[in-house]
Design a protein around this motif. Structure first.
Motif, PDB file in Angstrom:
ATOM      1  N   THR A  94       0.843  -1.191   0.000  1.00 58.80           N
ATOM      2  CA  THR A  94       0.000   0.000   0.000  1.00 58.80           C
ATOM      3  C   THR A  94       0.881   1.245   0.000  1.00 58.80           C
ATOM      4  O   THR A  94       1.996   1.234   0.517  1.00 58.80           O
ATOM      5  N   PHE A  95       0.349   2.287  -0.585  1.00 57.01           N
ATOM      6  CA  PHE A  95       1.080   3.556  -0.660  1.00 57.01           C
ATOM      7  C   PHE A  95       1.399   4.070   0.739  1.00 57.01           C
ATOM      8  O   PHE A  95       2.514   4.513   1.004  1.00 57.01           O
ATOM      9  N   SER A  96       0.423   4.000   1.640  1.00 55.62           N
ATOM     10  CA  SER A  96       0.646   4.526   2.996  1.00 55.62           C
ATOM     11  C   SER A  96       1.714   3.734   3.738  1.00 55.62           C
ATOM     12  O   SER A  96       2.509   4.313   4.475  1.00 55.62           O
ATOM     13  N   SER A  97       1.761   2.415   3.538  1.00 58.10           N
ATOM     14  CA  SER A  97       2.795   1.638   4.229  1.00 58.10           C
ATOM     15  C   SER A  97       4.181   1.908   3.639  1.00 58.10           C
ATOM     16  O   SER A  97       5.184   1.868   4.356  1.00 58.10           O
ATOM     17  N   LEU A 103       9.545   7.085   5.941  1.00 56.02           N
ATOM     18  CA  LEU A 103       9.694   7.996   7.079  1.00 56.02           C
ATOM     19  C   LEU A 103      10.464   7.348   8.229  1.00 56.02           C
ATOM     20  O   LEU A 103      11.343   7.971   8.832  1.00 56.02           O
ATOM     21  N   ILE A 104      10.144   6.103   8.533  1.00 55.07           N
ATOM     22  CA  ILE A 104      10.861   5.388   9.592  1.00 55.07           C
ATOM     23  C   ILE A 104      12.335   5.231   9.206  1.00 55.07           C
ATOM     24  O   ILE A 104      13.226   5.419  10.039  1.00 55.07           O
ATOM     25  N   PHE A 151      16.063  -2.392  10.268  1.00 60.17           N
ATOM     26  CA  PHE A 151      15.035  -1.587   9.606  1.00 60.17           C
ATOM     27  C   PHE A 151      14.223  -2.414   8.622  1.00 60.17           C
ATOM     28  O   PHE A 151      12.989  -2.371   8.639  1.00 60.17           O
ATOM     29  N   TRP A 152      14.889  -3.178   7.755  1.00 60.09           N
ATOM     30  CA  TRP A 152      14.138  -3.952   6.760  1.00 60.09           C
ATOM     31  C   TRP A 152      13.396  -5.121   7.394  1.00 60.09           C
ATOM     32  O   TRP A 152      12.288  -5.455   6.993  1.00 60.09           O
ATOM     33  N   TRP A 153      13.964  -5.727   8.421  1.00 63.05           N
ATOM     34  CA  TRP A 153      13.247  -6.780   9.139  1.00 63.05           C
ATOM     35  C   TRP A 153      11.969  -6.196   9.754  1.00 63.05           C
ATOM     36  O   TRP A 153      10.883  -6.764   9.624  1.00 63.05           O
ATOM     37  N   PHE A 154      12.098  -5.058  10.416  1.00 62.31           N
ATOM     38  CA  PHE A 154      10.953  -4.401  11.049  1.00 62.31           C
ATOM     39  C   PHE A 154       9.925  -3.969  10.011  1.00 62.31           C
ATOM     40  O   PHE A 154       8.717  -4.158  10.200  1.00 62.31           O
ATOM     41  N   SER A 155      10.400  -3.394   8.913  1.00 62.83           N
ATOM     42  CA  SER A 155       9.483  -2.904   7.879  1.00 62.83           C
ATOM     43  C   SER A 155       8.674  -4.032   7.259  1.00 62.83           C
ATOM     44  O   SER A 155       7.457  -3.910   7.094  1.00 62.83           O
ATOM     45  N   TYR A 156       9.339  -5.133   6.891  1.00 63.52           N
ATOM     46  CA  TYR A 156       8.620  -6.256   6.292  1.00 63.52           C
ATOM     47  C   TYR A 156       7.730  -6.964   7.311  1.00 63.52           C
ATOM     48  O   TYR A 156       6.667  -7.475   6.958  1.00 63.52           O
ATOM     49  N   GLY A 157       8.147  -6.984   8.554  1.00 67.15           N
ATOM     50  CA  GLY A 157       7.378  -7.691   9.570  1.00 67.15           C
ATOM     51  C   GLY A 157       6.208  -6.915  10.130  1.00 67.15           C
ATOM     52  O   GLY A 157       5.190  -7.509  10.503  1.00 67.15           O
TER      53      GLY A 157
END
Length: 177
Positions: A94-97, A103-104, A151-157
């Motif tokens: 999604t665009f918002s995610s 931003l994160i 960061f990428w672990w958190f973002s995907y999870g």
């Protein structure tokens, strides 16, 4: 990472873009580092424009100058973050995610770089200039890499969400089978 940083630094030096960063971003980030080092009980204050030192740490009656240059800001890790967005956000999210992830990533990279500079200044204050130089040259790249993995672990999870259209088409495909 350090080889990449060196190559990009040479390009920035050649173009002359470093002057803008040195005159605008360095004083801003120096003030943030001064504020945080004060929270550790260290008397510190920002340098004036045109001074060699970006800020000073007061240890006893001795002023310890801390010279922060444009190349110390962590812009290399920000550039690597933006490069990692290309494959990292390449999906039906999604665009918002995606915006939340960006931003994160930017805020986290900024904070990691500020904390890195604080850690270097604390090392200079409490241990030695050699220690702070080693931290600056080698530990900083390691911290950036660890941050990107987290960061990428958190973002995907937890942040990135697939579009409902992707989920619905997967459900329809399974019903047809």
């Amino acid at each position: 990472v350090t080889t990449f940083n060196s190559a990009i630094t040479q390009i920035i030096n050649h173009i002359g873009l470093y002057k803008t960063m040195q005159n605008t971003i360095v004083p801003f980030e120096s003030k943030i580092v001064v504020l945080i080092t004060r929270l550790f009980g260290i008397e510190s204050f920002a340098g004036h424009p045109g001074e060699r030192a970006s800020f000073y740490l007061l240890k006893g009656k001795e002023y310890i100058p801390f010279e922060m240059q444009w190349n110390c800001l962590g812009w290399q890790s920000l550039l690597l973050l933006f490069i990692s967005f290309l494959p990292g956000l390449n999906g039906r999210f999604t665009f918002s995610s995606k915006i939340q992830t960006i931003l994160i990533g930017v805020l986290g990279t900024f904070l990691i770089n500020i904390l890195r500079m604080v850690f270097i200044s604390l090392g200079l204050y409490y241990i030695s200039s050699v220690f702070s130089l080693l931290i600056h040259d080698y530990f900083a790249a390691f911290v950036s890499i660890i941050w990107f993995f987290f960061f990428w672990w958190f973002s995907y999870g937890f942040v990135l969400e697939e579009n409902d259209t992707t989920i619905n088409s997967n459900v329809k495909s399974q019903k047809l089978l």
